[in-house]
Design a protein around this motif. Structure first.
Motif, PDB file in Angstrom:
ATOM      1  N   ARG A  38      52.393 104.105  24.680  1.00  0.00           N
ATOM      2  CA  ARG A  38      51.032 103.617  24.924  1.00  0.00           C
ATOM      3  C   ARG A  38      50.813 103.243  26.397  1.00  0.00           C
ATOM      4  O   ARG A  38      49.774 103.571  26.979  1.00  0.00           O
ATOM      5  N   LEU A  39      51.793 102.573  27.021  1.00  0.00           N
ATOM      6  CA  LEU A  39      51.591 102.165  28.410  1.00  0.00           C
ATOM      7  C   LEU A  39      51.722 103.331  29.379  1.00  0.00           C
ATOM      8  O   LEU A  39      51.078 103.350  30.424  1.00  0.00           O
ATOM      9  N   GLU A  40      52.556 104.292  29.036  1.00  0.00           N
ATOM     10  CA  GLU A  40      52.765 105.425  29.942  1.00  0.00           C
ATOM     11  C   GLU A  40      51.519 106.308  30.046  1.00  0.00           C
ATOM     12  O   GLU A  40      51.447 107.186  30.897  1.00  0.00           O
ATOM     13  N   LEU A  41      50.526 106.067  29.160  1.00  0.00           N
ATOM     14  CA  LEU A  41      49.282 106.833  29.219  1.00  0.00           C
ATOM     15  C   LEU A  41      48.297 106.273  30.251  1.00  0.00           C
ATOM     16  O   LEU A  41      47.246 106.852  30.495  1.00  0.00           O
ATOM     17  N   GLU A  42      48.652 105.110  30.839  1.00  0.00           N
ATOM     18  CA  GLU A  42      47.754 104.508  31.830  1.00  0.00           C
ATOM     19  C   GLU A  42      47.620 105.401  33.076  1.00  0.00           C
ATOM     20  O   GLU A  42      48.472 106.241  33.344  1.00  0.00           O
ATOM     21  N   GLN A  43      46.562 105.137  33.859  1.00  0.00           N
ATOM     22  CA  GLN A  43      46.281 105.929  35.065  1.00  0.00           C
ATOM     23  C   GLN A  43      47.094 105.400  36.256  1.00  0.00           C
ATOM     24  O   GLN A  43      47.626 104.287  36.217  1.00  0.00           O
ATOM     25  N   SER A  44      47.117 106.206  37.326  1.00  0.00           N
ATOM     26  CA  SER A  44      47.954 105.845  38.478  1.00  0.00           C
ATOM     27  C   SER A  44      47.532 104.519  39.113  1.00  0.00           C
ATOM     28  O   SER A  44      48.365 103.769  39.618  1.00  0.00           O
ATOM     29  N   GLU A  45      46.234 104.184  39.048  1.00  0.00           N
ATOM     30  CA  GLU A  45      45.770 102.909  39.628  1.00  0.00           C
ATOM     31  C   GLU A  45      46.499 101.721  38.982  1.00  0.00           C
ATOM     32  O   GLU A  45      46.882 100.759  39.643  1.00  0.00           O
ATOM     33  N   ASP A  86      62.760 100.510  43.050  1.00  0.00           N
ATOM     34  CA  ASP A  86      61.414 100.776  43.570  1.00  0.00           C
ATOM     35  C   ASP A  86      61.288 102.221  44.032  1.00  0.00           C
ATOM     36  O   ASP A  86      62.172 102.730  44.730  1.00  0.00           O
ATOM     37  N   ALA A  87      60.188 102.856  43.617  1.00  0.00           N
ATOM     38  CA  ALA A  87      59.904 104.230  44.064  1.00  0.00           C
ATOM     39  C   ALA A  87      58.398 104.446  44.024  1.00  0.00           C
ATOM     40  O   ALA A  87      57.697 103.809  43.219  1.00  0.00           O
ATOM     41  N   PRO A  88      57.878 105.331  44.873  1.00  0.00           N
ATOM     42  CA  PRO A  88      56.455 105.680  44.770  1.00  0.00           C
ATOM     43  C   PRO A  88      56.136 106.133  43.351  1.00  0.00           C
ATOM     44  O   PRO A  88      56.977 106.795  42.712  1.00  0.00           O
ATOM     45  N   ILE A  89      54.951 105.792  42.875  1.00  0.00           N
ATOM     46  CA  ILE A  89      54.692 105.995  41.447  1.00  0.00           C
ATOM     47  C   ILE A  89      54.682 107.469  41.027  1.00  0.00           C
ATOM     48  O   ILE A  89      54.991 107.786  39.885  1.00  0.00           O
ATOM     49  N   ASP A  90      54.347 108.363  41.963  1.00  0.00           N
ATOM     50  CA  ASP A  90      54.333 109.778  41.564  1.00  0.00           C
ATOM     51  C   ASP A  90      55.743 110.270  41.223  1.00  0.00           C
ATOM     52  O   ASP A  90      55.912 111.137  40.362  1.00  0.00           O
ATOM     53  N   ILE A  91      56.755 109.679  41.840  1.00  0.00           N
ATOM     54  CA  ILE A  91      58.136 110.091  41.532  1.00  0.00           C
ATOM     55  C   ILE A  91      58.505 109.655  40.116  1.00  0.00           C
ATOM     56  O   ILE A  91      58.995 110.450  39.305  1.00  0.00           O
ATOM     57  N   GLY A  92      58.225 108.395  39.784  1.00  0.00           N
ATOM     58  CA  GLY A  92      58.529 107.907  38.427  1.00  0.00           C
ATOM     59  C   GLY A  92      57.733 108.657  37.366  1.00  0.00           C
ATOM     60  O   GLY A  92      58.270 109.031  36.326  1.00  0.00           O
ATOM     61  N   SER A  93      56.438 108.904  37.654  1.00  0.00           N
ATOM     62  CA  SER A  93      55.586 109.598  36.676  1.00  0.00           C
ATOM     63  C   SER A  93      56.103 111.007  36.412  1.00  0.00           C
ATOM     64  O   SER A  93      56.114 111.475  35.270  1.00  0.00           O
ATOM     65  N   ALA A  94      56.539 111.675  37.480  1.00  0.00           N
ATOM     66  CA  ALA A  94      57.043 113.052  37.310  1.00  0.00           C
ATOM     67  C   ALA A  94      58.295 113.049  36.447  1.00  0.00           C
ATOM     68  O   ALA A  94      58.475 113.915  35.582  1.00  0.00           O
ATOM     69  N   ARG A  95      59.169 112.041  36.644  1.00  0.00           N
ATOM     70  CA  ARG A  95      60.394 111.979  35.839  1.00  0.00           C
ATOM     71  C   ARG A  95      60.055 111.725  34.367  1.00  0.00           C
ATOM     72  O   ARG A  95      60.656 112.309  33.471  1.00  0.00           O
ATOM     73  N   VAL A  96      59.066 110.839  34.122  1.00  0.00           N
ATOM     74  CA  VAL A  96      58.677 110.543  32.735  1.00  0.00           C
ATOM     75  C   VAL A  96      58.029 111.767  32.096  1.00  0.00           C
ATOM     76  O   VAL A  96      58.319 112.110  30.939  1.00  0.00           O
TER      77      VAL A  96
END
Ligand code: Z5A
Length: 213
Positions: free
Chosen positions: A157-164, A139-149
């Motif tokens: 396709r799924l990684e293009l979804e929005q933060s919500e 588990d991590a705040p989503i901004d951390i995972g998004s930055a790594r990706v």
């Protein structure tokens, strides 16, 4: 003497939390303890299920209906259980799987908003009584995972979804932990990798003291 069933362990979490990185670490610990281990992933795990994974993840012009997405993951899962997971567990092997049905509740249920009871019906149909014994939730705040990706590039396709969408995924995972605290081991994946792996080692230690089948 009948063969003891192997342990079924899954690794879950949002995008970029470090599942792939830590799957390798968990697998190494289990093998060092002398257990026979099958390492696999979802969607996928067999040649046919990997083809379904490609259908599921590839970016395309046609939008994918939510129910199509749900049925694709369960079609892949049916094949994976029948050909890989169930035979391995019955033979006493341990199975370590990168994502399983908790991901369906989190992404198709939480993220897409599909009805939880519909997912539960398919879960029962496809899996019967099969459920993971232990689930590591990274588990991590989503901004951390998004930055790594984002640093890694080439989003599916799924990684293009929005933060919500990813906030709903994360909160659904955490709600599942609250509902089944005995099955989940929550790992703080925002920490540096060495600290994440220390947490995993602590959580794994009691499991690795089990008798060999
Ligand atoms: N999906 C679904 O919707 N429904 C279902 O039922 C199932 C799946 C089963 C594919 O999953 C997609 O399928 C997934 C959910 C959906 N979509 N999304 N989003 P996947 O597992 O293949 O894809 P993913 O979740 O996006 O995982 P990922 O992008 O491969 O990330 P990861 O495996 O969690 O992270 P990683 O590759 O190990 O690490 C990412 C980077 O961070 C990498 O450069 C690492 O070196 C670095 N890293 C890792 N840990 C750390 C720490 N602690 N500090 C610093 N840097 C780190």
């Amino acid at each position: 003497m009948t063969q003891a069933r192997g342990l079924f362990i899954t690794v879950e979490g949002g995008e970029g939390v470090g599942k792939s990185t830590n799957m390798a670490f968990i697998a190494e610990q289990i093998k060092l303890a002398g257990f026979d281990l099958v390492i696999t992933r979802e969607p996928g795990g067999t040649a046919l299920a990997e083809q379904i994974r490609d259908l599921f993840l590839n970016r395309r012009a046609e939008s994918v209906a939510e129910m199509t997405e749900l049925l694709l993951v369960f079609a892949a899962r049916a094949q994976h259980i029948d050909r890989i997971i169930q035979p391995a567990l019955s033979a006493g092997q341990w199975v370590l799987c990168d994502r399983f049905t908790d991901a369906t509740y989190a992404y198709q249920g939480g993220g897409r908003g599909l009805n939880r009871d519909v997912i539960a019906t398919l879960e029962k149909l496809v899996q019967g009584e099969l459920r993971p014994d232990i689930t590591f939730l990274l588990d991590a705040p989503i901004d951390i995972g998004s930055a790594r990706v984002a640093a890694r590039g080439a989003e599916d396709r799924l990684e293009l979804e929005q933060s919500e969408f990813f906030e709903k995924v994360r909160s659904t995972y955490l709600a599942r932990v609250a509902a089944e605290p005995d099955r989940f081991r929550v790992i703080d994946a925002a920490q540096p990798l060495g600290d994440v792996q220390s947490q995993l080692r602590v959580a794994l230690t009691p499991l690795l003291r089990r008798e060999h089948g």
